[in-house]
Design an enzyme around this catalytic site. Structure first.
Site, PDB file in Angstrom:
ATOM      1  N   HIS A 163      -9.932   4.452  -2.449  1.00  0.00           N
ATOM      2  CA  HIS A 163      -8.582   4.946  -2.211  1.00  0.00           C
ATOM      3  C   HIS A 163      -7.885   5.230  -3.540  1.00  0.00           C
ATOM      4  O   HIS A 163      -8.485   5.158  -4.611  1.00  0.00           O
ATOM      5  CB  HIS A 163      -7.788   3.977  -1.326  1.00  0.00           C
ATOM      6  N   HIS A 186      -8.282   2.864  -6.611  1.00  0.00           N
ATOM      7  CA  HIS A 186      -9.559   2.975  -7.328  1.00  0.00           C
ATOM      8  C   HIS A 186      -9.557   4.219  -8.210  1.00  0.00           C
ATOM      9  O   HIS A 186     -10.003   4.189  -9.357  1.00  0.00           O
ATOM     10  CB  HIS A 186     -10.721   3.082  -6.340  1.00  0.00           C
ATOM     11  N   CYS A 245     -10.830 -24.585   6.763  1.00  0.00           N
ATOM     12  CA  CYS A 245     -10.284 -24.008   7.994  1.00  0.00           C
ATOM     13  C   CYS A 245     -11.345 -23.115   8.616  1.00  0.00           C
ATOM     14  O   CYS A 245     -11.813 -22.175   7.986  1.00  0.00           O
ATOM     15  CB  CYS A 245      -9.031 -23.183   7.712  1.00  0.00           C
ATOM     16  N   CYS A 251     -10.146 -19.416   8.905  1.00  0.00           N
ATOM     17  CA  CYS A 251     -10.193 -18.643   7.661  1.00  0.00           C
ATOM     18  C   CYS A 251     -11.604 -18.579   7.099  1.00  0.00           C
ATOM     19  O   CYS A 251     -11.893 -17.731   6.254  1.00  0.00           O
ATOM     20  CB  CYS A 251      -9.307 -19.277   6.585  1.00  0.00           C
ATOM     21  N   CYS A 262      -3.936 -25.790   8.767  1.00  0.00           N
ATOM     22  CA  CYS A 262      -4.069 -24.575   7.959  1.00  0.00           C
ATOM     23  C   CYS A 262      -2.748 -23.810   8.066  1.00  0.00           C
ATOM     24  O   CYS A 262      -2.231 -23.607   9.159  1.00  0.00           O
ATOM     25  CB  CYS A 262      -5.205 -23.704   8.512  1.00  0.00           C
ATOM     26  N   HIS A 268      -3.497 -20.479  10.281  1.00  0.00           N
ATOM     27  CA  HIS A 268      -3.863 -20.605  11.683  1.00  0.00           C
ATOM     28  C   HIS A 268      -3.136 -21.728  12.418  1.00  0.00           C
ATOM     29  O   HIS A 268      -3.246 -21.846  13.637  1.00  0.00           O
ATOM     30  CB  HIS A 268      -5.380 -20.807  11.805  1.00  0.00           C
ATOM     31  N   LYS A 299       2.685  -1.754  -1.030  1.00  0.00           N
ATOM     32  CA  LYS A 299       1.650  -2.007  -2.017  1.00  0.00           C
ATOM     33  C   LYS A 299       0.328  -1.417  -1.558  1.00  0.00           C
ATOM     34  O   LYS A 299      -0.089  -1.533  -0.424  1.00  0.00           O
ATOM     35  CB  LYS A 299       1.500  -3.520  -2.213  1.00  0.00           C
ATOM     36  N   LYS A 325      -6.649  -3.308  -1.699  1.00  0.00           N
ATOM     37  CA  LYS A 325      -7.898  -3.174  -0.982  1.00  0.00           C
ATOM     38  C   LYS A 325      -7.760  -3.551   0.483  1.00  0.00           C
ATOM     39  O   LYS A 325      -8.521  -3.110   1.317  1.00  0.00           O
ATOM     40  CB  LYS A 325      -8.964  -4.043  -1.643  1.00  0.00           C
TER      41      LYS A 325
END
Length: 538
Positions: A28, A31, A137, A140, A162, A165, A313, A316
């Site tokens: 994108h 990069h 977790c 995660c 967590c 979660h 922002k 990635k």
RNA sequence: GCCUGCAUAGCUCAGUCGGUGAGAGCGCCGCACUCAUAAUGCGGAGGUCCCAAGUUCGAGUCUUGGUGCAGGUACCA
């Protein structure tokens, strides 16, 4: 791959890297931003006559790639191959990125060397086997830090949750290999101290300093819960942590442990260009790994900021916004490359918008620069039949232009070549373009042309020569940023027969007045940057 | 929560050691010009320098507090 500059100097090449990009998805804007910066920087140094090595590539191991591939029903290698060949390499080609090499972390030339590097560290006692035990977790699929956990309430009273979660964490234990990163904090701080320019910009340097001053923990450098990676040489149950694998590309690509001569001729990098999201890996872990293995440290780490698209922002994990190809299909590759480095101060966050690009394109590229080339070529054609006349009547006004050019060249070379501040360098070049426009308006050659006296003809010739010779220098200075349009201008000025290919022009000589010989054939070609009337929806 | 940084014309930003009426580019308005891509040049309008208090002869520039925004707070990359 493009040939490096012909003016080979003895010793090491000027070696520049981009990060190797994680091939989880298609490239994108972010990069493209870093890669264009690297391309411009290296093209600039090539035009300084230096031997240059510009490396980019892809990072293909790790759990995320594995998962993405699985979800697509293909092997991780197949997934990477497809993305690299169909998305990444074609985009760099499209953007005229003249990288000298492209390394993939799944290549044997890389993985073999990574194993050797890590084995070396192991043999030196820099790596030890340890256990990691901590709150994990399941949601995660990662370990949490004690500090970020929440106290449970209600049915979870007494348990820790967590924060994402809101589920109780489990205490898990895993065996890993650790790198003795903790022993390098003082050495790193000493290096930052002794080399103030090691981390750019200042804000990035400060963040690293305050982080390292807090002390460092050892780094776990292996994983045993998945197998998409480089196996640890002495223990097949583990793969090398993807970041260690990835960072080593900067060494393996230039012949580490493979070709000492090549390695010595390039390594270490003079400039690692990175996004600020990966600052710590490059400014802390990477130098520590090199120290541990007795290798020299890079010249500097230059971090660029976030690209904000529509106020959001660009990262990635957030692919909102516009794709590079959407932009180039409307504005062209040159304008795209130019805009990224012109509009945003390198190192700072900056916002990208279609509207701003359109406005700057019209004002600076079409009206100021393109139109200057157009009016000068038109007048040489109209008043001198396209044969560049001689300047025989220089006065104060011409002197001011000569000085303006010398100043612009010096400033641009210092800012771009030395300081990696593209915006300021472009500013200097475009200030000069503005100066030349002003010079022509003041001299009013179209009025001088109405007088047939020898004195008037000499003045007219001088004015047009001065303008054309100014453009010759601008073509040289803008070539690293905008290769295609600069080439068009070079051809329009008829410069090549006398001066040679544009890519061979030295920036150091760009400010020498009078290089474009009288008699050159000037032709008015198509507009360098045609006005774009439409405002297509992005 | 804690740490760091930032908040200046419609927009994007510069403002060094505190000191003559606060700057640039773009946009907007006017004038000049006509070689040129309805381009160029010159001029003009436009700002409670986030808020409050304080230090000082004097603060956009220093101190404290507040508000807002961003980043960091290590092993997804």
């Amino acid at each position: 791959m493009v040939a490096t500059g012909s003016g080979t100097k003895s010793g090491k090449a000027f070696y520049v890297t981009t990060p190797i990009y994680y091939v989880n998805d298609a490239p994108h804007l972010g990069h493209a931003y870093t890669t264009v910066a690297g391309d411009v920087l290296t093209r600039w140094h090539r035009q300084r006559g230096e031997r240059v090595w510009f490396l980019t590539g892809t990072d293909e191991h790790g759990q995320k790639v594995l998962r993405t591939a699985e979800s697509k029903g293909v092997s991780p290698q197949e997934w990477c191959d497809k993305l690299v060949e169909e998305a990444w390499k074609p985009l760099w080609q499209h953007l005229e990125i003249a990288n000298d090499d492209f390394i993939r972390t799944t290549e044997k030339r890389h993985t073999d060397r990574v194993r050797e590097f890590v084995q070396d560290l192991y043999d030196k006692g820099e790596i030890y086997k340890g256990g990691y035990e901590g709150p994990y977790c399941v949601g995660c699929e990662e370990y949490k830090l004690p500090g970020e956990l929440l106290e449970g309430t209600g049915e979870n009273a007494g348990k820790q949750l967590c924060p994402i979660h809101k589920r109780p964490v489990e205490i898990l234990k895993e065996e890993n290999y650790f790198f003795r990163l903790s022993e390098y904090a003082d050495k790193l701080l000493a290096h930052y101290e002794a080399n103030p320019g090691f981390i750019q910009p200042e804000s990035a340097r400060n963040e690293v300093l305050s982080f390292v001053r807090q002390g460092l923990q050892d780094l776990s450098i292996s994983r045993s819960t998945f197998d998409w990676g480089v196996p640890v040489p002495w223990d097949d149950e583990h793969v090398i942590y993807v970041w260690v694998d990835a960072l080593l590309n900067y060494a393996t690509a230039v012949g580490y442990n493979q070709n000492q001569e090549t390695f010595d001729a390039s390594f270490p990098a003079d400039v690692h260009l990175i996004g600020k999201d990966i600052l710590r890996f490059h400014a802390v872990i990477w130098p520590a790994l090199l120290m541990a293995n007795g290798l020299p440290l890079p010249g500097r780490i230059v971090a660029n900021g976030w690209l904000l698209v529509g106020g959001e922002k660009m990262s990635k994990s957030n692919l909102t916004g516009i794709s590079p190809r959407q932009i180039t299909s409307h504005f062209g590759v040159d304008a795209f490359r130019w805009y990224l480095l012109r509009a945003i101060a390198y190192g700072q966050d900056g916002s990208f918008s279609w509207e701003d690009l359109a406005a700057r394109y019209t004002s600076e590229l079409a009206n100021d620069y393109g139109n200057l080339a157009s009016r000068v070529a038109a007048m040489v054609g109209k008043y001198f039949d396209g044969v560049l006349p001689e300047a025989s009547a220089d006065g104060d006004a011409e002197q001011a232009v000569h000085e303006g050019l010398a100043k612009a060249v010096a400033e641009a070379d210092r800012k771009i070549g030395d300081d990696v501040e593209f915006q300021a360098g472009l500013q200097a070049i475009f200030d000069f373009v503005k100066q030349v426009n002003g010079y022509i308006s003041e001299q009013e050659p179209w009025k001088v042309a109405k007088d047939d006296s020898p004195e008037a003809r000499a003045r007219l010739a001088t004015i047009l020569y001065t303008a054309a010779e100014s453009l010759r220098a601008v073509a040289v200075l803008l070539h690293p940023f905008m290769p295609a349009s600069s080439q068009k201008l070079w051809e329009s000025l008829g410069a090549e027969p006398a001066l040679g290919p544009l890519a061979d022009q030295r920036v150091q000589e760009a400010g020498e007045w009078g290089r474009l010989p009288a008699g050159s054939t000037v032709t008015k070609g198509a507009a360098l940057f045609p006005r774009l009337e439409e405002q297509p929806g992005a």
